[in-house]
Enzyme design. Structure first.
Site, short mmCIF file in Angstrom:
data_model
loop_
_atom_site.label_atom_id
_atom_site.label_comp_id
_atom_site.label_asym_id
_atom_site.label_seq_id
_atom_site.Cartn_x
_atom_site.Cartn_y
_atom_site.Cartn_z
N ASP A 17 0.83 -1.20 0.00
CA ASP A 17 0.00 0.00 0.00
C ASP A 17 0.86 1.26 0.00
O ASP A 17 1.99 1.25 0.51
CB ASP A 17 -0.90 -0.02 1.25
CG ASP A 17 -2.07 0.95 1.12
OD1 ASP A 17 -2.31 1.47 0.01
OD2 ASP A 17 -2.74 1.19 2.14
N GLY A 18 0.32 2.34 -0.57
CA GLY A 18 0.99 3.63 -0.50
C GLY A 18 1.60 4.13 -1.80
O GLY A 18 2.23 5.19 -1.82
N ARG A 21 0.05 7.67 -2.78
CA ARG A 21 0.55 8.79 -1.96
C ARG A 21 2.01 9.09 -2.28
O ARG A 21 2.44 10.23 -2.34
CB ARG A 21 0.41 8.45 -0.46
CG ARG A 21 -0.95 8.84 0.08
CD ARG A 21 -1.21 8.17 1.40
NE ARG A 21 -1.49 6.75 1.21
CZ ARG A 21 -1.50 5.85 2.20
NH1 ARG A 21 -1.25 6.23 3.43
NH2 ARG A 21 -1.79 4.59 1.95
N ARG A 30 -0.65 8.92 -10.08
CA ARG A 30 -0.64 7.72 -9.24
C ARG A 30 0.07 6.54 -9.90
O ARG A 30 0.75 5.75 -9.24
CB ARG A 30 -2.07 7.34 -8.87
CG ARG A 30 -2.78 8.38 -8.00
CD ARG A 30 -4.23 8.01 -7.77
NE ARG A 30 -4.36 6.70 -7.18
CZ ARG A 30 -4.21 6.44 -5.87
NH1 ARG A 30 -3.95 7.42 -5.03
NH2 ARG A 30 -4.32 5.22 -5.41
N SER A 62 -7.20 -5.59 -5.93
CA SER A 62 -8.30 -6.20 -5.17
C SER A 62 -9.61 -6.14 -5.95
O SER A 62 -9.74 -5.37 -6.91
CB SER A 62 -8.46 -5.48 -3.83
OG SER A 62 -9.12 -4.25 -4.02
N ASN A 65 -10.68 -2.66 -6.16
CA ASN A 65 -9.91 -1.68 -6.92
C ASN A 65 -10.53 -1.28 -8.26
O ASN A 65 -10.13 -0.28 -8.87
CB ASN A 65 -8.47 -2.18 -7.16
CG ASN A 65 -7.59 -2.12 -5.93
OD1 ASN A 65 -6.64 -2.87 -5.78
ND2 ASN A 65 -7.89 -1.20 -5.02
C1 FPP Z 1 -1.88 0.21 -3.31
O1 FPP Z 1 -1.42 1.52 -3.27
C2 FPP Z 1 -1.34 -0.47 -4.47
C3 FPP Z 1 -2.07 -1.02 -5.48
C4 FPP Z 1 -3.54 -1.02 -5.53
C5 FPP Z 1 -1.41 -1.64 -6.64
C6 FPP Z 1 -0.27 -2.54 -6.30
C7 FPP Z 1 0.52 -2.76 -7.49
C8 FPP Z 1 1.87 -2.74 -7.53
C9 FPP Z 1 2.75 -2.60 -6.36
C10 FPP Z 1 2.58 -2.86 -8.80
C11 FPP Z 1 2.41 -4.12 -9.54
C12 FPP Z 1 2.82 -5.34 -8.87
C13 FPP Z 1 3.13 -6.47 -9.53
C14 FPP Z 1 3.40 -7.73 -8.82
C15 FPP Z 1 3.22 -6.48 -10.99
P1 FPP Z 1 -2.49 2.68 -3.37
O2 FPP Z 1 -2.66 3.03 -4.80
O3 FPP Z 1 -3.74 2.27 -2.66
O4 FPP Z 1 -1.78 3.83 -2.60
P2 FPP Z 1 -2.48 4.96 -1.73
O5 FPP Z 1 -3.07 4.26 -0.55
O6 FPP Z 1 -1.33 5.84 -1.36
O7 FPP Z 1 -3.48 5.65 -2.59
#
Ligand code: FPP
Length: 239
Positions: A17-18, A21, A30, A62, A65
């Site tokens: 997560d993160g 941000r 983003r 998820s 998402n």
């Molecule tokens: C959460 O951060 C992250 C995600 C929803 C996406 C995760 C994807 C990756 C790390 C890249 C791809 C991974 C692979 C294995 C190919 P957020 O967007 O919710 O951050 P925030 O809480 O700061 O808004």
């Protein structure tokens, strides 16, 4: 990558997560954060053998998402495809076996094809088992499992009397994986957000403030090592 045996966690699951941000703090879109986050995945996977972590499961997308903007969702799907194409050879060569969990029904055919190909290409590897959760939700997974189980009961393949936790586990996406010992969530949020609900019943949780794109192998290693000293009793009394 050298393999090491420790009394640390065998299976670590990570809620990455993160990213958003992290990008916003830099005045960037983003998706810039998601790209930086994807680069971290490789570093963490590479750190696993020396730490004795045999199974690593990461939450990439998820079932909730899909509610994000169309631009972000489309960008993430494109990122997953690029990640698979770019990383396949390195994953094959470094002994990583990749699996995907989650419901593939809503994913683009071209992405599902790449996922299938990567699973097949790495199917003989055994050094680290990397599981990537895409369109995954714990409740959705249990619901799909129960639906398949009920179908087998209806077909006479299974009696309702034989249904127990072990039988239900066999219908989950994770049926070939051990339960996670440790679940890490980055970015300061102390929630499990529908991740591996069934499987994490006895897991230890670690919530860290670091945003995922800043999460280094050194920090990961520190958490994994500190786990070794924890006392897990699985509901029993220590004798
Ligand atoms: C959460 O951060 C992250 C995600 C929803 C996406 C995760 C994807 C990756 C790390 C890249 C791809 C991974 C692979 C294995 C190919 P957020 O967007 O919710 O951050 P925030 O809480 O700061 O808004």
């Amino acid at each position: 990558m050298a393999e090491e045996t420790t009394n640390g966690p065998r299976h670590v699951a990570v809620i990455m997560d993160g990213n958003g941000r992290w990008a916003q703090m830099r005045g960037r879109p983003r998706l810039f954060g998601h790209h930086a986050g994807a680069r971290r995945v490789r570093e963490i996977v590479e750190a696993c053998p020396a730490l004795g972590v045999k199974y690593l499961t990461v939450f990439a997308f998820s079932t909730e998402n899909w509610k994000r903007t169309q631009t972000e969702v489309a960008g993430l799907m494109k990122l997953f495809k690029r990640y698979i194409i770019r990383e396949t050879q390195a994953l094959v060569n470094s002994g990583v076996r990749v699996r995907f969990i989650g419901d593939r029904i809503r994913l683009e055919d071209s992405l599902v094809q790449l996922m299938d190909d990567l699973e097949l290409a790495t199917s003989h590897n055994d050094l680290v088992h990397l599981t990537i959760a895409i369109n995954y939700g714990g409740r959705d997974e249990v619901t799909r499992a129960v639906r398949r189980l009920a179908f087998d009961v209806e077909q006479g393949k299974l009696s309702y009397k034989d249904v127990d936790a072990e039988v239900l586990s066999r219908y989950l996406d994770t049926h070939v994986l051990p339960d996670p010992d440790l679940v890490i969530r980055t970015s300061g949020e102390a929630r499990i957000s529908n991740f591996l609900l069934w499987q994490s019943a006895y897991a230890e949780y670690e919530f860290v403030d670091t945003l995922w794109p800043d999460f280094t192998a050194a920090e990961f290693g520190g958490i994994v090592r500190s786990y070794a000293g924890r006392d897990r009793r699985f509901g029993a009394v220590k004798v």
